[in-house]
Design a protein around this motif. Structure first.
Motif, PDB file in Angstrom:
ATOM      1  N   GLN A  68       0.840  -1.201   0.000  1.00  9.40           N
ATOM      2  CA  GLN A  68       0.000   0.000   0.000  1.00  9.40           C
ATOM      3  C   GLN A  68       0.873   1.248   0.000  1.00  9.40           C
ATOM      4  O   GLN A  68       1.961   1.252   0.562  1.00  9.40           O
ATOM      5  CB  GLN A  68      -0.873   0.044   1.261  1.00  9.40           C
ATOM      6  CG  GLN A  68      -1.969  -0.989   1.334  1.00  9.40           C
ATOM      7  CD  GLN A  68      -2.774  -0.871   2.618  1.00  9.40           C
ATOM      8  OE1 GLN A  68      -2.381  -0.174   3.558  1.00  9.40           O
ATOM      9  NE2 GLN A  68      -3.903  -1.547   2.671  1.00  9.40           N
ATOM     10  N   ILE A  69       0.365   2.297  -0.651  1.00  8.05           N
ATOM     11  CA  ILE A  69       0.899   3.639  -0.417  1.00  8.05           C
ATOM     12  C   ILE A  69       0.075   4.185   0.738  1.00  8.05           C
ATOM     13  O   ILE A  69      -1.081   4.557   0.573  1.00  8.05           O
ATOM     14  CB  ILE A  69       0.776   4.538  -1.665  1.00  8.05           C
ATOM     15  CG1 ILE A  69       1.469   3.886  -2.873  1.00  8.05           C
ATOM     16  CG2 ILE A  69       1.356   5.921  -1.385  1.00  8.05           C
ATOM     17  CD1 ILE A  69       2.953   3.711  -2.725  1.00  8.05           C
ATOM     18  N   ASP A  70       0.663   4.178   1.922  1.00  9.42           N
ATOM     19  CA  ASP A  70      -0.064   4.459   3.159  1.00  9.42           C
ATOM     20  C   ASP A  70       0.181   5.908   3.575  1.00  9.42           C
ATOM     21  O   ASP A  70       1.341   6.345   3.630  1.00  9.42           O
ATOM     22  CB  ASP A  70       0.415   3.494   4.238  1.00  9.42           C
ATOM     23  CG  ASP A  70      -0.595   3.306   5.337  1.00  9.42           C
ATOM     24  OD1 ASP A  70      -1.765   3.069   5.019  1.00  9.42           O
ATOM     25  OD2 ASP A  70      -0.207   3.397   6.521  1.00  9.42           O
ATOM     26  N   ILE A  71      -0.881   6.644   3.863  1.00  6.36           N
ATOM     27  CA  ILE A  71      -0.783   8.088   4.083  1.00  6.36           C
ATOM     28  C   ILE A  71      -1.637   8.490   5.278  1.00  6.36           C
ATOM     29  O   ILE A  71      -2.754   7.988   5.446  1.00  6.36           O
ATOM     30  CB  ILE A  71      -1.250   8.857   2.825  1.00  6.36           C
ATOM     31  CG1 ILE A  71      -0.292   8.605   1.655  1.00  6.36           C
ATOM     32  CG2 ILE A  71      -1.377  10.356   3.091  1.00  6.36           C
ATOM     33  CD1 ILE A  71      -0.785   9.125   0.316  1.00  6.36           C
ATOM     34  N   GLU A  72      -1.123   9.399   6.105  1.00  2.00           N
ATOM     35  CA  GLU A  72      -1.907   9.955   7.220  1.00  2.00           C
ATOM     36  C   GLU A  72      -1.509  11.416   7.417  1.00  2.00           C
ATOM     37  O   GLU A  72      -0.340  11.779   7.254  1.00  2.00           O
ATOM     38  CB  GLU A  72      -1.666   9.161   8.496  1.00  2.00           C
ATOM     39  CG  GLU A  72      -2.687   9.386   9.589  1.00  2.00           C
ATOM     40  CD  GLU A  72      -3.987   8.609   9.381  1.00  2.00           C
ATOM     41  OE1 GLU A  72      -4.917   8.774  10.183  1.00  2.00           O
ATOM     42  OE2 GLU A  72      -4.056   7.817   8.410  1.00  2.00           O
TER      43      GLU A  72
ATOM     44  N   HIS B 191      -7.247  13.824  12.792  1.00  2.00           N
ATOM     45  CA  HIS B 191      -6.399  13.298  11.728  1.00  2.00           C
ATOM     46  C   HIS B 191      -7.187  12.349  10.838  1.00  2.00           C
ATOM     47  O   HIS B 191      -8.265  11.874  11.195  1.00  2.00           O
ATOM     48  CB  HIS B 191      -5.161  12.586  12.300  1.00  2.00           C
ATOM     49  CG  HIS B 191      -5.463  11.470  13.247  1.00  2.00           C
ATOM     50  ND1 HIS B 191      -5.831  11.680  14.558  1.00  2.00           N
ATOM     51  CD2 HIS B 191      -5.458  10.121  13.084  1.00  2.00           C
ATOM     52  CE1 HIS B 191      -6.037  10.521  15.166  1.00  2.00           C
ATOM     53  NE2 HIS B 191      -5.827   9.553  14.284  1.00  2.00           N
ATOM     54  N   GLY B 192      -6.628  12.102   9.680  1.00  2.00           N
ATOM     55  CA  GLY B 192      -7.261  11.203   8.720  1.00  2.00           C
ATOM     56  C   GLY B 192      -6.251  10.761   7.691  1.00  2.00           C
ATOM     57  O   GLY B 192      -5.146  11.309   7.601  1.00  2.00           O
ATOM     58  N   GLY B 193      -6.620   9.773   6.912  1.00  5.05           N
ATOM     59  CA  GLY B 193      -5.675   9.280   5.919  1.00  5.05           C
ATOM     60  C   GLY B 193      -6.316   8.369   4.908  1.00  5.05           C
ATOM     61  O   GLY B 193      -7.550   8.282   4.804  1.00  5.05           O
ATOM     62  N   ILE B 194      -5.464   7.692   4.171  1.00  3.84           N
ATOM     63  CA  ILE B 194      -5.922   6.824   3.093  1.00  3.84           C
ATOM     64  C   ILE B 194      -4.793   5.848   2.761  1.00  3.84           C
ATOM     65  O   ILE B 194      -3.621   6.109   3.078  1.00  3.84           O
ATOM     66  CB  ILE B 194      -6.298   7.652   1.841  1.00  3.84           C
ATOM     67  CG1 ILE B 194      -7.081   6.805   0.827  1.00  3.84           C
ATOM     68  CG2 ILE B 194      -5.063   8.288   1.214  1.00  3.84           C
ATOM     69  CD1 ILE B 194      -7.706   7.628  -0.282  1.00  3.84           C
ATOM     70  N   ALA B 195      -5.144   4.736   2.167  1.00  2.00           N
ATOM     71  CA  ALA B 195      -4.145   3.795   1.644  1.00  2.00           C
ATOM     72  C   ALA B 195      -4.528   3.448   0.216  1.00  2.00           C
ATOM     73  O   ALA B 195      -5.677   3.089  -0.053  1.00  2.00           O
ATOM     74  CB  ALA B 195      -4.084   2.536   2.504  1.00  2.00           C
TER      75      ALA B 195
END
Length: 654
Positions: free
Chosen positions: A280-284, A578-582
């Motif tokens: 995954q390209i993991d982002i937060e 906070h929030g993010g996406i993968a």
């Protein structure tokens, strides 16, 4: 400019005593990061025993003395051979004179796919012998010296993309399969896109690349996790299915912007778009809302998109979960073509057709339909029967095909019960043309939509087999799906709830009051990114309030909060919103390269059954090696083994 400003702000925030001693470090870091974002011409022949690659030589190199290394692609009449490396192909002229007999012997006797090094002069091909289909087709190499670096034994298959090979054979000899043009293209494109993503996130937007542990503890809910034994009796690590908790803890730790090219693990069977281990390209991010995450991802994909594809157009359209289900029958709709689901319940309020009447008498009963454009022209009788059987076998759902021309309503005993005014209303409501076919079904809203959503894709496949172009393979249609439910009823016990995404997803601000009265109606701040009918990313705004998180885990989901005591404690110590996406890197690359499965964009994937066919993993371990872990194998009885094989039939690996 953004990077320099970010670094200057970071430097300004340091204590003066530290700032004085570290200023050269920050100046150097700023300068190096800015330089790294500038494009350089790759030096493919640095540090190695060649002067050039096989694919780069042109007429501008005429007369140059070169040394090339590569594999023998093929040989013709012992006069020419084509040498291949990662960069391309070049034709080599085998010397025929007596003085070069040793060179000729090496190049003529070495089997195809042997590795050789040749040195010689770049010359023009004779007039009329140029190859315009080959980038190096204007020149050839007049060889002076040659060395056989390694001879190749008889191959299990030819290294040519057009040669048919089973997937099992390709995976067994993956190191040979990797030499093919398509695999080289897929993996190199993947590398380039990941590098551009790193540039965009780190150099342009101040993200920090952080590696998180792969030995962790079991997480409640979600996908099955792999267990790893420890030397403490009865205690196990777990391989994380995503870095979800760590990324949230990094936000609590003040990192502000995190990303990682993360390895993730799920103890589930493989599918064309799923592997037991994946990337995954993991982002937060901290202090962000849903719109901010969506804007970031749109910019990220636009920046990293391959130059040989149509450019990405932003912003991406957005659709609610409810609209996606009602219109396309799925939460990951392919919007490249129509055939949308239409609610036609009102048309059949007074009908003599039994299964429609029975469905409409139920509280959530509806009648739904899709229109197959020119279906009467392209679909055969056996296709219609196949569609009806598919609906019956997969959804226990009756489907009624309707044709404008009454004589085409094959085997439809109920078609005669459709009154003329109902037929006319259908034509108006669904904009039916003479050659169209309507598929009609009835039942509870979600079930009826889901079955028609699957049939919509089945019909698209059938039409495309017949030559109709519905889904342009060169078109990339991105879509945000938003406003998911926060919870779904459990399949095994509908009275209990489970997280639609994961238990750390924040509820929609407008629905928080419903958590305590009607939690099944609460929408979440979850969002999925869909590309051409495949989910390639998912994320959410997280719960940053410890009490709310505890209530959802303990009261609504009935989970053991002790398993997450570390996270709940951290949320109590000043957690920022906070929030993010993968993004699923494997699935994204599969779509970008139009590969048949994600196994074609992974260097060393597992087979359909999760096996490594090259090394025969997973493998057995001697009992003495298990003793330090205080575990032993409990072998199944014959009856248990037979039962297991019935529940888990052996799929062919190909």
């Amino acid at each position: 400019m953004c990077l320099t400003f970010w670094l200057s702000q970071l430097y300004r925030g340091l204590p003066r005593s530290i700032g004085r001693t570290t200023q050269p470090v920050w100046d150097s870091l700023s300068r190096n990061l800015v330089l790294s974002s500038q494009r350089r011409i790759p030096e493919f022949s640095s540090f190695v025993a060649r002067t050039n690659t096989c694919g780069e030589l042109r007429s501008s190199h005429l007369g140059q003395e070169v040394t090339l290394c590569g594999w023998i692609q093929y040989r013709r009449q012992n006069i020419f051979l084509v040498l291949r490396d990662f960069h391309g192909l070049v034709q080599v002229v085998i010397p025929q004179d007596e003085s070069a007999a040793s060179v000729k012997k090496i190049l003529c006797e070495a089997p195809v796919e042997s590795v050789v090094q040749v040195s010689g002069t770049v010359i023009s091909r004779p007039p009329g012998q140029e190859n315009p289909k080959m980038p190096t087709g204007q020149i050839e190499i007049k060889v002076k010296t040659a060395e056989l670096l390694n001879s190749c034994k008889k191959l299990p298959f030819e290294i040519k993309d057009f040669v048919k090979k089973t997937e099992a054979l390709r995976l067994q000899y993956r190191y040979l399969d990797l030499r093919s043009f398509q695999m080289q293209y897929n993996l190199r494109l993947r590398s380039q896109m990941v590098m551009k993503m790193r540039e965009y996130l780190c150099n342009l937007h101040g993200f920090v690349d952080v590696e998180t542990p792969t030995l962790f503890k079991r997480t409640p809910g979600g996908a099955k996790e792999f267990l790893v034994p420890s030397r403490e009796p009865g205690k196990f690590y777990s391989l994380p299915q995503s870095p979800q908790q760590f990324k949230q803890l990094l936000m609590i730790g003040g990192l502000d912007r995190y990303f990682q090219v993360a390895r993730c693990y799920r103890d589930e069977g493989s599918r064309p778009d799923r592997q037991p281990e994946f990337t995954q390209i993991d982002i937060e991010m901290s202090f962000v809302n849903q719109t901010g995450i969506q804007n970031l991802i749109e910019g990220l994909l636009q920046y990293s998109w391959p130059n040989d594809k149509e450019p990405v157009v932003v912003p991406f359209p957005s659709m609610s979960f409810a609209e996606a289900l009602a219109t396309y029958g799925t939460d990951k709709p392919d919007i490249r073509f129509g055939m949308k689901i239409i609610d036609i319940s009102d048309v059949f309020r007074n009908t003599e057709i039994g299964f429609l009447r029975d469905a409409l008498s139920e509280p959530q009963g509806t009648v739904k339909a899709i229109r197959i454009p020119e279906g009467a022209r392209y679909l055969k009788r056996k296709d219609i029967e196949s569609i009806e059987n598919f609906a019956a076998n997969h959804f226990n759902q009756e489907v009624l095909p309707i044709f404008l021309k009454a004589n085409r309503n094959w085997n439809s005993s109920v078609a005669k019960f459709i009154m003329e005014e109902q037929r006319l209303e259908l034509i108006r409501l669904m904009e039916i043309q003479e050659e169209d076919v309507v598929l009609l079904t009835a039942g509870e809203h979600k079930k009826a939509c889901s079955s028609l959503g699957k049939l919509r894709l089945e019909c698209a496949d059938l039409l495309e087999i017949r030559g109709v172009v519905l889904r342009d393979p060169a078109l990339f249609s991105f879509l945000w799906v938003v406003d998911f439910p926060l919870f779904f009823p459990k399949e095994e016990n509908p009275a209990e709830l489970e997280s639609a995404h994961h238990p750390f997803t924040a509820p929609h601000p407008s629905d928080i009051h419903l958590l305590y009265t009607e939690p099944e109606k609460v929408r979440s701040q979850h969002y999925d990114l869909v590309l051409n009918g495949s989910e390639i990313g998912g994320g959410s705004i997280r719960i940053h309030d410890a009490e709310l998180q505890r209530y959802i885990l303990a009261t609504l989901l009935k989970e053991d909060v002790k398993l997450l005591s570390h996270l709940l404690q951290a949320l109590d110590y000043g957690a920022p919103p906070h929030g993010g996406i993968a993004l699923g890197l494997d699935r994204l690359m599969c779509l970008v390269t139009r590969a048949a499965s994600i196994r074609d964009v992974i260097a060393f994937p597992k087979s359909f059954r999760g096996h490594d066919l090259m090394s025969n993993a997973p493998d057995s371990v001697p009992p003495e090696e298990l003793k330090p872990y205080h575990i032993q194998v409990s072998w199944p009885t014959d009856s248990e083994a037979e039962k297991s094989s019935l529940n888990h039939p052996h799929h062919p690996e190909s």
